[in-house]
Structures are given as C-alpha cells and as structure tokens.
Design an enzyme around this catalytic site. Structure first.
Site, PDB file in Angstrom:
ATOM      1  N   GLU A   1      25.040  55.058  13.881  1.00 38.22           N
ATOM      2  CA  GLU A   1      24.955  56.389  13.291  1.00 38.22           C
ATOM      3  C   GLU A   1      26.063  57.243  13.891  1.00 38.22           C
ATOM      4  O   GLU A   1      26.482  57.025  15.034  1.00 38.22           O
ATOM      5  CB  GLU A   1      23.578  57.012  13.549  1.00 38.22           C
ATOM      6  CG  GLU A   1      23.277  58.228  12.705  1.00 38.22           C
ATOM      7  CD  GLU A   1      23.445  57.967  11.211  1.00 38.22           C
ATOM      8  OE1 GLU A   1      24.545  58.270  10.684  1.00 38.22           O
ATOM      9  OE2 GLU A   1      22.507  57.464  10.583  1.00 38.22           O
TER      10      GLU A   1
ATOM     11  N   CYS B   1      20.874  55.366   7.118  1.00 39.04           N
ATOM     12  CA  CYS B   1      21.333  54.145   7.777  1.00 39.04           C
ATOM     13  C   CYS B   1      22.400  53.518   6.894  1.00 39.04           C
ATOM     14  O   CYS B   1      22.097  53.031   5.813  1.00 39.04           O
ATOM     15  CB  CYS B   1      20.174  53.177   7.994  1.00 39.04           C
ATOM     16  SG  CYS B   1      20.654  51.618   8.766  1.00 39.04           S
TER      17      CYS B   1
END
Length: 353
Positions: free
Chosen positions: A127, A2
């Site tokens: 992402e 992340c």
C-alpha cells in the site's frame, strides 16, 4: 484498497502452507487446478494470475464442501454476464469490491449469491502512503505478524513438502476474502477471475490508507468463508470486518513498477537514509544515535547489502501494529527467508554472475 501483492512461494511450498483439517479432523493438502498457470512473483498486479483457495464442491458435485483446491485466477472479476469478447474491454475496475456495497452491485451480488467465495493467497500486500506536502508516495509491505520456531525453515526440502502430516512452520500467508466468477467468451476457454473484498482500514493502517483487504485471520474464518455448502451468505459476511493483527514496514520504490519482480520489492527499507540530518538540535543527536545502532550505508539511497547481495535491516524499521507483535521475529524471519531464496536461486539467473 488492495492493488498489489506478493506471492512468491514455489508451488509445492505454497501447497504445504495451505494445509488444513477436513471435516473429520484429518490434515489435508489442497489439490491444484490448472497448476501450470501459477507464476510466483514478488510483485503481482491486477489482471495477472494469482492463487486462490476455494471449495472443491464448485467443480465436483459429490465433493465435501470443506475440501479445498488451489486455483490460479485472473485478478479483476469479469462478470458471467459480460457480453464483449475481450475482458480488457470491461469499463469498470473490479480488482476490489467494497464490503458496504457488495449487495448493491450485480457484478458482486450475483456470484456471492451462488456461493462463489474464495480466499486470495499472498505473502502480503503493498500500500502507498501519500507524503504530506508532496506528490510522492511511500510504499509499505503489509502482512501477518510472524513467529519463528527453532526448527522453522529447516524442513523445507522436497521430502517434507510431500509429507502432509508435517506442520508448515515457515512464513504465514496472508488470507484475504474474495469473490470469484466464471466468464465464457464466444470463443475460447472459460475465464475464472476474482475480486478482493475491502473494508475500512484498522487503526494501525489508517495513516497509510483508508481501506484495507478483508483479511480472514485464522483457520476457522478461512473454513467458514470457503464452505458455502454449510455456511450461508449472511453468516459468511459476518467475517468481513477490519482486523488489527497485522504488521508492516516501508519498502523501496522499486515496487512502484509492476515489472520489477525481485526480493527487493518487499525487503524493509530505511526511510532515514533519504533525509539529511540537521546541523544542530535533537534531529542531529537522533541521527548520531541511529548511526551507532545500525550499519552504515554504502550509498544514500539503498540499504547496505550483505554477502548474499540482499539488503540488511533490523526490527527498528518495522512499523507499529495496534496489537503487540513479535516484530523482531518477523524481521528475522523475513531476513532468513529472503536469504534462502537467494541461495536457492540458480546461479545463471543471478545478476552479475
């Protein structure tokens, strides 16, 4: 992993979104610590400041460990034992912490053993998926599935923000498990910083990336993770695992640059507008069918914009989650949410105004 998040809610709205029940079952709003350090953003990256939830007991010895505060902290844990005078000189990346090695690395094992557990707050995270056969990567925005009631969003004014009994029924914040630490430099004030714990990706995200944040799904999971006074480290770590209750959609490459901080960062993008339809065959028929189902685009590289200046989209752009979700509700809520942001924005700050 992340490496980018969005957390754009104003401070008062963020407070309401974090309302909780204390040990006596009373609805409470978390108190802020260093509130002026909170900077809302659609595009937060490591080394920036992000809001986290943690137990008040970390700062007040007589507090109940179930009481909560919101504290903006630096993203990227700086260990308490770090000897340099500048945290940027840390030689390794601590923005994420792998769950499978969390007890092997002293940078994470030590604060975890002290109960320094926190919950990182975000609208969602970004992402990037590597496109096969190219060096290009497609960004996605990933978040909790959203539900929408008829009254949702109608009571977001200042009066309702001060009413802790009023249940927050707007965007559900993503709650990610984190570890924090406190570093004291030779000169200057203490620096609080955190790392987001990561796990193997769930089935629905595995095609995008092999790792995902450890998401705490629900009030019980959040409460147990924060309550280091009552919940041991061993019990808390049982909460760290992949979850399937997420949804996602592709977004514009504008998010690639961390300096870009606009609603366009998380607005759904139509991937089809970048592809040329073939002259014949099933691809052409599919493109013709889509053209009758969605509005035409003004330019090939961007979604059509409505009167508010924000891109339009439909639920067809939301990607499938392994569990049934109300994708239409999520898309509709995100649409209204961003439009409301545009309406509330001061005229002087709007582009071309």
């Amino acid at each position: 992993m992340c490496g980018r998040t969005s957390c754009h809610l104003p401070r008062d709205a963020l407070t309401r979104a974090c309302a909780y029940l204390d040990r006596q079952g009373r609805r409470q709003l978390p108190q802020w610590r260093d509130p002026d350090k909170y900077c809302p953003s659609y595009n937060k990256s490591p080394q920036s400041s992000s809001p986290v939830l943690l137990s008040r007991l970390h700062f007040e010895k007589d507090a109940d460990s179930s009481d909560r505060i919101i504290f903006p902290m630096r993203w990227g844990l700086v260990p308490s034992w770090f000897k340099e005078s500048d945290p940027s000189k840390l030689q390794f990346n601590t923005s994420n912490c792998r769950s499978d090695t969390i007890m092997e690395k002293q940078s994470f094992k030590a604060p975890l053993g002290k109960g320094r557990r926190c919950v990182v707050l975000a609208d969602g995270f970004y992402e990037w998926q590597r496109c096969q056969g190219t060096n290009q990567r497609q960004p996605y925005f990933i978040y909790f599935p959203q539900s929408k009631t008829e009254k949702s969003g109608e009571n977001s004014g200042s009066d309702s923000l001060n009413n802790k009994e009023e249940v927050w029924d707007n965007w559900r914040l993503l709650t990610m498990a984190g570890i924090f630490d406190c570093w004291e430099p030779p000169k200057g004030e203490r620096l609080y910083s955190y790392s987001i714990i990561t796990v193997d990706s769930c089935r629905g995200l595995s095609d995008i990336h092999s790792r995902m944040p450890a998401i705490l799904d629900g009030e019980e999971a959040v409460s147990k993770w924060l309550d280091f006074g009552e919940v041991s480290t061993q019990e808390a770590l049982k909460l760290i695992h992949p979850i399937d209750n997420i949804t996602f959609h592709p977004v514009s490459p504008v998010v690639n640059n961390s300096r870009n901080n606009t609603p366009e960062c998380l607005a759904p993008a139509d991937l089809l507008v970048k592809k040329e339809p073939k002259a014949s065959g099933s691809s052409q028929r599919m493109m013709q069918w889509l053209a009758t189902k969605s509005p035409k685009k003004e330019v090939p590289d961007s979604p059509k914009k409505d009167a508010s200046g924000l891109p339009q989209w439909s639920s067809q752009f939301l990607q499938k989650s392994p569990l049934p979700t109300k994708r239409g509700a999520s898309s509709s809520l995100l649409d209204r949410w961003l439009k409301q942001e545009k309406e509330d924005e001061p005229v002087a700050k709007r582009p071309n105004s």
